[in-house]
Design a protein around this motif. Structure first.
Motif, PDB file in Angstrom:
ATOM      1  N   UNK A   1      -3.113  -4.896  14.817  1.00  0.00           N
ATOM      2  CA  UNK A   1      -2.387  -3.666  15.081  1.00  0.00           C
ATOM      3  C   UNK A   1      -1.386  -3.419  13.950  1.00  0.00           C
ATOM      4  N   UNK A   2      -1.268  -2.149  13.571  1.00  0.00           N
ATOM      5  CA  UNK A   2      -0.260  -1.766  12.576  1.00  0.00           C
ATOM      6  C   UNK A   2       0.916  -1.125  13.294  1.00  0.00           C
ATOM      7  N   UNK A   3       2.125  -1.519  12.883  1.00  0.00           N
ATOM      8  CA  UNK A   3       3.336  -0.943  13.476  1.00  0.00           C
ATOM      9  C   UNK A   3       4.132  -0.234  12.394  1.00  0.00           C
ATOM     10  N   UNK A   4       4.566   0.973  12.673  1.00  0.00           N
ATOM     11  CA  UNK A   4       5.432   1.694  11.736  1.00  0.00           C
ATOM     12  C   UNK A   4       6.661   2.148  12.510  1.00  0.00           C
ATOM     13  N   UNK A   5       7.819   1.837  11.965  1.00  0.00           N
ATOM     14  CA  UNK A   5       9.056   2.191  12.656  1.00  0.00           C
ATOM     15  C   UNK A   5       9.969   2.905  11.669  1.00  0.00           C
ATOM     16  N   UNK A   6      10.581   3.978  12.149  1.00  0.00           N
ATOM     17  CA  UNK A   6      11.462   4.759  11.290  1.00  0.00           C
ATOM     18  C   UNK A   6      12.852   4.708  11.899  1.00  0.00           C
ATOM     19  N   UNK A   7      13.870   4.379  11.103  1.00  0.00           N
ATOM     20  CA  UNK A   7      15.231   4.381  11.643  1.00  0.00           C
ATOM     21  C   UNK A   7      16.214   4.755  10.538  1.00  0.00           C
ATOM     22  N   UNK A   8      17.441   5.029  10.934  1.00  0.00           N
ATOM     23  CA  UNK A   8      18.423   5.459   9.942  1.00  0.00           C
ATOM     24  C   UNK A   8      18.970   4.270   9.185  1.00  0.00           C
ATOM     25  N   UNK A   9      19.298   4.499   7.899  1.00  0.00           N
ATOM     26  CA  UNK A   9      19.781   3.405   7.065  1.00  0.00           C
ATOM     27  C   UNK A   9      20.986   2.685   7.668  1.00  0.00           C
ATOM     28  N   UNK A  10      21.751   3.413   8.477  1.00  0.00           N
ATOM     29  CA  UNK A  10      22.921   2.790   9.114  1.00  0.00           C
ATOM     30  C   UNK A  10      22.523   1.548   9.910  1.00  0.00           C
ATOM     31  N   UNK A  11      21.274   1.510  10.384  1.00  0.00           N
ATOM     32  CA  UNK A  11      20.850   0.396  11.237  1.00  0.00           C
ATOM     33  C   UNK A  11      20.158  -0.715  10.471  1.00  0.00           C
ATOM     34  N   UNK A  12      20.099  -0.610   9.140  1.00  0.00           N
ATOM     35  CA  UNK A  12      19.231  -1.544   8.413  1.00  0.00           C
ATOM     36  C   UNK A  12      19.664  -2.989   8.621  1.00  0.00           C
ATOM     37  N   UNK A  13      20.998  -3.224   8.682  1.00  0.00           N
ATOM     38  CA  UNK A  13      21.484  -4.591   8.889  1.00  0.00           C
ATOM     39  C   UNK A  13      21.033  -5.139  10.230  1.00  0.00           C
ATOM     40  N   UNK A  14      21.300  -4.363  11.285  1.00  0.00           N
ATOM     41  CA  UNK A  14      20.910  -4.752  12.646  1.00  0.00           C
ATOM     42  C   UNK A  14      19.417  -5.059  12.720  1.00  0.00           C
ATOM     43  N   UNK A  15      18.607  -4.175  12.111  1.00  0.00           N
ATOM     44  CA  UNK A  15      17.153  -4.321  12.191  1.00  0.00           C
ATOM     45  C   UNK A  15      16.680  -5.569  11.445  1.00  0.00           C
ATOM     46  N   UNK A  16      17.247  -5.811  10.264  1.00  0.00           N
ATOM     47  CA  UNK A  16      16.837  -6.993   9.501  1.00  0.00           C
ATOM     48  C   UNK A  16      17.220  -8.272  10.256  1.00  0.00           C
ATOM     49  N   UNK A  17      18.392  -8.249  10.902  1.00  0.00           N
ATOM     50  CA  UNK A  17      18.799  -9.416  11.698  1.00  0.00           C
ATOM     51  C   UNK A  17      17.790  -9.689  12.798  1.00  0.00           C
ATOM     52  N   UNK A  18      17.421  -8.609  13.491  1.00  0.00           N
ATOM     53  CA  UNK A  18      16.491  -8.759  14.602  1.00  0.00           C
ATOM     54  C   UNK A  18      15.157  -9.330  14.111  1.00  0.00           C
ATOM     55  N   UNK A  19      14.695  -8.798  12.971  1.00  0.00           N
ATOM     56  CA  UNK A  19      13.416  -9.262  12.428  1.00  0.00           C
ATOM     57  C   UNK A  19      13.518 -10.744  12.057  1.00  0.00           C
ATOM     58  N   UNK A  20      14.616 -11.099  11.398  1.00  0.00           N
ATOM     59  CA  UNK A  20      14.792 -12.482  10.953  1.00  0.00           C
ATOM     60  C   UNK A  20      14.738 -13.430  12.151  1.00  0.00           C
ATOM     61  N   UNK A  21      15.409 -13.053  13.247  1.00  0.00           N
ATOM     62  CA  UNK A  21      15.449 -13.928  14.420  1.00  0.00           C
ATOM     63  C   UNK A  21      14.095 -14.080  15.099  1.00  0.00           C
ATOM     64  N   UNK A  22      13.207 -13.118  14.884  1.00  0.00           N
ATOM     65  CA  UNK A  22      11.944 -13.163  15.610  1.00  0.00           C
ATOM     66  C   UNK A  22      10.746 -13.502  14.737  1.00  0.00           C
ATOM     67  N   UNK A  23      10.996 -13.731  13.462  1.00  0.00           N
ATOM     68  CA  UNK A  23       9.877 -14.075  12.591  1.00  0.00           C
ATOM     69  C   UNK A  23       9.666 -15.561  12.684  1.00  0.00           C
ATOM     70  N   UNK A  24       8.645 -15.952  13.437  1.00  0.00           N
ATOM     71  CA  UNK A  24       8.489 -17.381  13.622  1.00  0.00           C
ATOM     72  C   UNK A  24       7.575 -17.935  12.545  1.00  0.00           C
ATOM     73  N   UNK A  25       6.390 -17.362  12.460  1.00  0.00           N
ATOM     74  CA  UNK A  25       5.367 -18.081  11.711  1.00  0.00           C
ATOM     75  C   UNK A  25       4.798 -17.263  10.576  1.00  0.00           C
ATOM     76  N   UNK A  26       5.588 -16.354  10.004  1.00  0.00           N
ATOM     77  CA  UNK A  26       4.962 -15.516   8.990  1.00  0.00           C
ATOM     78  C   UNK A  26       4.676 -16.331   7.736  1.00  0.00           C
ATOM     79  N   UNK A  27       3.444 -16.183   7.231  1.00  0.00           N
ATOM     80  CA  UNK A  27       3.110 -16.900   5.989  1.00  0.00           C
ATOM     81  C   UNK A  27       3.560 -16.070   4.799  1.00  0.00           C
ATOM     82  N   UNK A  28       3.973 -14.835   5.090  1.00  0.00           N
ATOM     83  CA  UNK A  28       4.328 -13.920   4.008  1.00  0.00           C
ATOM     84  C   UNK A  28       5.536 -14.418   3.235  1.00  0.00           C
ATOM     85  N   UNK A  29       5.424 -14.377   1.923  1.00  0.00           N
ATOM     86  CA  UNK A  29       6.574 -14.753   1.103  1.00  0.00           C
ATOM     87  C   UNK A  29       7.129 -13.525   0.375  1.00  0.00           C
ATOM     88  N   UNK A  30       6.413 -12.411   0.508  1.00  0.00           N
ATOM     89  CA  UNK A  30       6.759 -11.216  -0.266  1.00  0.00           C
ATOM     90  C   UNK A  30       6.826 -10.029   0.679  1.00  0.00           C
TER      91      UNK A  30
END
Length: 777
Positions: free
Chosen positions: A87-116
């Motif tokens: 599944x592909x996910x696309x999310x659009x939000x205001x730049x004001x939330x970028x910190x909050x969103x990155x934090x959330x992603x960081x906390x939930x990224x368990x097993x990503x092999x992605x380095x880039x």
């Protein structure tokens, strides 16, 4: 979408920083995210990621028939298995939330092999360090224009109602274009700070053929100087209230009227801002903003037309920060294009315009997975739709998506293509009624689907008796689907044209979302078992009839079988109260001839001629429909030495027979019937899947294998049965070979609308106009 996050108070931009949606509803399936891309613009961030979703599917498996079965044994077993899909996910939000969103992603990224993380957009530099620090991923910049084009190709290919024309005063204000099977060539006019004009010729071939430094930045910059307003959205608000003729010099201001010899009307702008040089007065901010908007839109419109003419292109898409779904800009661009091309070129806008860069950046990073080899479909359960842009409906309309806006797409198992037998794929419209435009029909069907919701919930729970938490999931399904119906009542155009098909598909998506893959599996199994017991009796009865009587009995059998449809309330009520309601009773219910649409005489005449080479039959329901209706009809075609291809759904929808169920049924019938047995053995009877999991049928999105079989067998007859496939969709579909469209109308409102009553019969036999080469494919 959940309500606006705080919205805008008194026109000032005090966005409430609380996020109204729970983050796990927005960043769904993050734990399985495999790859990311981000597109950071001046004010909005678009995030794309790819994840795998586990969900349940109902699989059927034939029993071992070497052992003599007990009388009561079911025909096959149903097991629920876990399946993993992309599944592909696309999310659009205001730049004001970028910190909050990155934090959330960081906390939930368990097993990503992605380095880039692939990044595009002007803000990718600005936030590079923040992203690298928070996500510990290297940011890899991609060229903005390449990403844009890649994203544009992707949505045009995979989302049927992507492009629309905007008509400010029409109801609805959006008119969706049908997807042309070939999307190339087209012109993309991207209006950011400046304007880029790009000609796109194929998946990988595009060139920037022109541009202008007078674009969105010019409107913003000059607007700020003229009105002391530094905010883009506020400028547009001013413009929407202004009168440009107070500032602009019109033709009639110079000539006192129209200038006929040059073909100019009096209210045409002769000189933008022309009055401000000669008139000694203060001009309002609103009027100046409006004049400026007209000046820049007209300039861009004229450029677009000249390039379209120069390169002989009729499809012109507009996108970029300047457009971004703003009604004022869409209206002025549309007006100027119409004016300069006298209506020959349409200004087209895209429903997912804001995501193009992110989608493209994502595709750039995913090339080794080859996302372009698959077809994708929008998942209605997880996508937010277009909101109304009429400023009067929502005055501060830029807060319109709340804080977040989402698009989700599921990878489909197969590549989907056109049915090669469509007369003109580019003008094919699957749906018979566009509910976006027909408010009376819309009211009825929305009510109908809401009314049926309790029954669907009950059936979903009953289909999983050994799962105590099914009740809870079914309740969540109910809330989600009801919320979708409410959205569509307010904004019928949210997901493109609203049709009975899209309402059915949305329901299937929501059921899947909460792990109800096939609420009808047990009912189908029971009905298939029951119908098989009568198969030989029905065939024997038919063999006793004369040829002419038999042809009529076969058609009546086909129609009677089609009465057995759990999707129709009038029928499911009868089936629930009278489980013994049989094939013979169904025949009694049918309308007597002449039918509502009755081409039976033409059909019987045709049967006296030579046999068809190959018939493609799109089948409908399980049980009596397929076993006692379709198979005897197919058997007769086989005896006439016509090959038959049976096309059934790839995945479950209502009580429609699926391809895997049909395999087992065919095997069982072949065991009882030498005609079917030899046809299967000699490959004169073939089963293929349609690629669809819908009760309706879109002939422009069918399994590629099916298209190949149709070509190779030189198919010259198409049979489409059932209300979903032959009435709600394809009633007007023009094919390049003979076709039969037949159904029993099991809905009294629809029957009345077509001029009949419940259980009226539609038997449409169509022959393409002479001179159409039957085998041009």
């Amino acid at each position: 979408m959940a309500g606006h996050a705080g919205g805008t108070k008194g026109g000032s931009n005090s966005m409430d920083k609380s996020i109204t949606l729970p983050p796990d509803e927005i960043f769904r399936n993050l734990e399985n995210a495999k790859r990311f891309a981000i597109d950071i613009g001046g004010s909005l961030t678009k995030l794309a990621y790819y994840s795998t979703v586990q969900h349940k599917v109902a699989k059927v498996r034939s029993f071992d028939h070497s052992v003599k079965e007990a009388e009561g044994d079911p025909l096959y077993e149903i097991s629920v298995q876990e399946e993993i899909t992309a599944r592909l996910h696309f999310i659009k939000f205001e730049n004001a939330y970028i910190g909050t969103c990155l934090d959330f992603i960081k906390d939930h990224l368990v097993n990503t092999e992605t380095k880039v993380i692939k990044a595009t957009g002007g803000g990718a530099y600005k936030f590079k360090d923040l992203i690298e620090k928070k996500l510990k991923l290297k940011v890899d910049k991609e060229d903005e224009m390449t990403c844009l084009i890649k994203g544009c190709n992707f949505v045009l290919k995979n989302i049927p109602h992507e492009a629309f024309v905007y008509a400010k005063h029409a109801d609805p204000e959006f008119r969706f274009q049908n997807t042309h099977p070939d999307i190339f060539p087209y012109l993309l006019i991207n209006i950011g700070s400046g304007v880029s004009i790009v000609k796109v010729e194929s998946e990988d071939k595009f060139e920037r053929i022109g541009g202008s430094s007078i674009g969105g930045g010019t409107f913003w910059g000059l607007g700020a100087l003229l009105t002391n307003t530094k905010r883009f959205d506020e400028l547009l608000q001013l413009a929407s209230r202004g009168q440009h003729s107070n500032v602009d010099m019109l033709v009639k201001d110079i000539y006192g009227g129209a200038y006929e010899s040059l073909g100019l009307t009096g209210d045409l702008i002769a000189s933008s801002f022309g009055k401000s040089a000669t008139t000694d007065k203060q001009f309002s901010k609103e009027d100046m903003a409006k004049s400026l908007l007209h000046m820049i839109s007209n300039d861009i419109g004229q450029l677009a037309c000249l390039y379209a003419r120069l390169h002989n292109l009729s499809r012109v898409y507009f996108g970029g920060f300047f457009i971004r779904g703003h009604p004022v800009t869409m209206h002025t661009i549309t007006y100027s294009i119409n004016f300069f091309t006298k209506g020959e070129v349409q200004a087209l806008f895209l429903r997912h315009e804001g995501y193009l860069g992110a989608i493209g950046a994502f595709l750039k990073g995913a090339e080794e997975d080859n996302p372009n080899q698959y077809s994708w479909g929008e998942n209605y359960a997880g996508s937010s739709g277009l909101m109304s842009v009429s400023p009067d409906i929502n005055p501060m309309q830029r807060a319109r998506s709340g804080t977040f806006d989402m698009l989700e797409m599921d990878r489909l198992e197969r590549q989907l293509v056109n049915l090669p037998l469509l007369q003109d794929p580019s003008s094919y419209v699957p749906d018979t009624v566009d509910l976006t435009e027909d408010s009376h029909a819309r009211e009825y069907w929305l009510y109908c689907f809401e009314d049926a919701l309790d029954g669907v919930v009950k059936r979903a729970v009953a289909s999983q008796p050994d799962m105590p938490e099914a009740v809870d999931r079914a309740e969540k399904f109910r809330q989600k689907y009801r919320h979708k119906l409410q959205t569509l009542r307010q904004q019928p155009f949210a997901y493109g044209s609203l049709t009975v098909r899209s309402l059915l598909d949305t329901r299937e998506h929501c059921l899947n979302e909460f792990n109800f893959p096939d609420p009808y599996s047990k009912i189908k199994q029971r009905e298939n078992d029951m119908a098989l017991k009568y198969y030989q009796r029905v065939v024997r009865g038919l063999e006793e009839l004369s040829w002419e009587q038999r042809q009529f009995a076969l058609v009546r059998g086909l129609l009677a079988g089609n009465v057995f449809d759990w999707g129709a309330k009038a029928v499911s009520d009868v089936l629930e109260s009278d489980p013994g309601f049989g094939f013979e009773q169904a025949k009694q219910q049918l309308q007597e001839r002449p039918w509502l649409v009755d081409a039976y005489n033409q059909w019987i005449e045709r049967l006296k001629g030579e046999p068809h080479k190959c018939a493609l039959f799109f089948v409908d329901n399980s049980g009596i429909d397929i076993i006692l209706g379709v198979f005897p009809f197919v058997r007769e075609l086989l005896i006439r030495s016509t090959q038959v291809v049976l096309a059934s759904n790839s995945g479950p929808a209502l009580n429609d027979v699926t391809n895997s169920e049909l395999q087992i049924l065919t095997e069982r019938i072949a065991g009882m019937d030498p005609v079917i047995q030899s046809a299967v053995r000699e490959d004169r009877l073939t089963l293929v899947q349609s690629g669809s999991s819908s009760p309706c049928l879109d002939l422009s999105r069918l399994d590629k294998v099916l298209a190949t079989v149709v070509r190779e067998r030189r198919t010259d007859l198409v049979v489409i049965e059932g209300m979903g496939r032959a009435i709600h969709t394809n009633y007007y579909a023009a094919l390049s070979c003979e076709s039969l469209k037949l159904a029993v109308i099991k809905n009294s409102w629809l029957a009345e609308r077509l001029g009949g009553k419940i259980f009226s019969v539609v038997f449409k036999y169509e022959v393409p106009p002479k001179g159409l080469d039957q085998h041009r494919h």
